[in-house]
Design an enzyme around this catalytic site. Structure first.
Site, PDB file in Angstrom:
ATOM      1  N   ARG A 134      -1.866  -1.155   5.422  1.00  0.00           N
ATOM      2  CA  ARG A 134      -3.262  -1.531   4.830  1.00  0.00           C
ATOM      3  C   ARG A 134      -3.000  -2.869   4.152  1.00  0.00           C
ATOM      4  NH1 ARG A 134      -5.055   3.868   1.379  1.00  0.00           N
ATOM      5  NH2 ARG A 134      -2.435   4.157   1.646  1.00  0.00           N
ATOM      6  N   CYS A 136       1.123  -1.189   0.076  1.00  0.00           N
ATOM      7  CA  CYS A 136       0.095  -0.125  -0.170  1.00  0.00           C
ATOM      8  C   CYS A 136       1.090   1.242  -0.067  1.00  0.00           C
ATOM      9  CB  CYS A 136      -1.005  -0.032   0.958  1.00  0.00           C
ATOM     10  SG  CYS A 136      -0.064   0.043   2.868  1.00  0.00           S
TER      11      CYS A 136
END
Lengths: 279, 105
Positions: free
Chosen positions: A238, A233
């Site tokens: 994430r 990410c």
């Protein structure tokens, strides 16, 4: 590995939160959330202060991880239940650390802090006192961590999954939309990466979608489950969420999180970058 | 609440602090959530793009405030709060502008 080995729900936490051998840990970037109220008995880990190296761009080393867990009163044989804000991004990131350093019994609270709050469950400000423990970590498990050269080598050869939002993937934004956009780096994505935002793996309340829905999501995006996978990410939290989905929920082998992610890749000299929304 | 320069290297929930008052080169979307005139301090603001896809989420501040740094264009702001509260409102963001969207639930 199945869902019940790695995920617990609120009812489980409420039934076990005082049990010996169970340690609840809230992991956040904004630790003022913990200070305002947390699940009874939970200790806190600060994503930046506790999990990142203060000098080098890397995360806490083995000795640092041992010192952190010892100080928090976490032993090697404890069951650690992690939860946090941002739909468990940082809790998933911490989960990945625990696995990297060889902790066997670690789980995520499904839905994290958000679902707990939206369900109006109890939050307290009382900070638990836990006696210091003596934690011993294993050497890092490199089978779940990808470095930049591996990402470049994976272009066109492995599943590369970019889990940022479509605007970040395309190069229109350089950070998630709740953060200022200035960054000294290029926008775009690693060529051949598929854009499957982390949020597509979660329901609105932050819980993970069903295994069937997750399988369908990635199959539809063109992910080949027979091939090794690297998720990234912007800074790796994430993508830790998506790593958790692939490795822990779907039981995929050979799945790595590239924690250098776009802040590293988008600053490298000479590597290929693709712009736009992708194929 | 809201993102500030200090947290620009993170991806997560920004620190509790004042909303920006100058947009600079950002397309800022900000507002507050209230219920019967009082701020809703426990809840979440979600930003959805014009296709209804989720883009970002922040917890509401103690004053019911939220803030996003969006790309220019049309967005939907969705609020989730305890008790099954949901509310939605459209907003258009533009570079150099602070677009206000105040939500009453």
């Amino acid at each position: 590995m199945s869902r019940s080995d790695v995920l617990v729900d609120a009812a489980w936490v409420e039934a076990h939160q005082g049990d010996p051998g169970i340690v609840l840990v809230e992991v956040d970037e904004d630790t003022s959330a913990y200070d305002k109220g947390h699940i009874r008995g939970a200790v806190k880990i600060d994503w930046k202060q506790d999990l990142q190296d203060p000098v080098r761009r890397d995360f806490v080393d083995k000795a640092g991880f041992e010192a952190l867990l010892s100080k928090r009163g976490i032993s090697n044989d404890d069951t650690v239940v992690l939860y946090g804000g941002n739909n468990n991004w940082f809790a998933a990131y911490a989960y990945w650390y625990f696995k990297l350093y060889g902790h066997h019994n670690v789980k995520l609270l499904d839905g994290g802090r958000k679902k707990w709050e939206l369900d109006s469950r109890e939050l307290v400000t009382e900070v638990p006192e836990r006696a210091a423990a003596h934690y011993t970590a294993q050497e890092q498990d490199s089978s779940i961590r990808a470095f930049r050269d591996e990402v470049v080598a994976a272009i066109g050869a492995k599943n590369l999954i970019d889990v940022r939002s479509p605007d970040e993937f395309a190069g229109r934004l350089l950070a998630p939309a709740h953060l200022p956009q200035e960054q000294a780096q290029r926008g775009g994505h690693v060529p051949t990466a598929k854009n499957v935002p982390w949020s597509k793996a979660a329901e609105e309340d932050g819980t993970f979608k069903s295994d069937d829905a997750l399988q369908a999501l990635y199959a539809e995006a063109g992910v080949d489950f027979g091939t090794d996978t690297i998720a990234y990410c912007r800074i790796g939290e994430r993508s830790a969420h998506t790593w958790f989905v692939f490795h822990e929920l779907l039981g995929q082998q050979n799945v790595k999180n590239y924690d250098g992610s776009w802040t590293e890749y988008g600053s490298l000299v000479g590597v290929p970058i693709e712009l736009g929304d992708g194929a | 609440m809201s993102g500030t320069q200090a947290v620009a290297d993170g991806c997560g929930a920004p620190a509790d602090s004042a909303l920006v008052t100058e947009a600079g080169n950002q397309a800022v979307v900000q507002g507050t959530v209230t219920q019967a005139g009082a701020p809703v301090s426990t809840g979440y603001a979600r930003l959805l793009n014009s296709g209804g896809e989720f883009v970002a989420e922040v917890p509401l501040g103690s004053d019911g405030a939220f803030q996003f740094f969006a790309a220019p264009g049309d967005w939907t702001l969705r609020v989730l709060a305890p008790g099954g509260i949901r509310a939605e409102q459209g907003v258009t963001a533009a570079i150099g502008k602070i677009s206000r969207v105040d939500v009453v639930v």
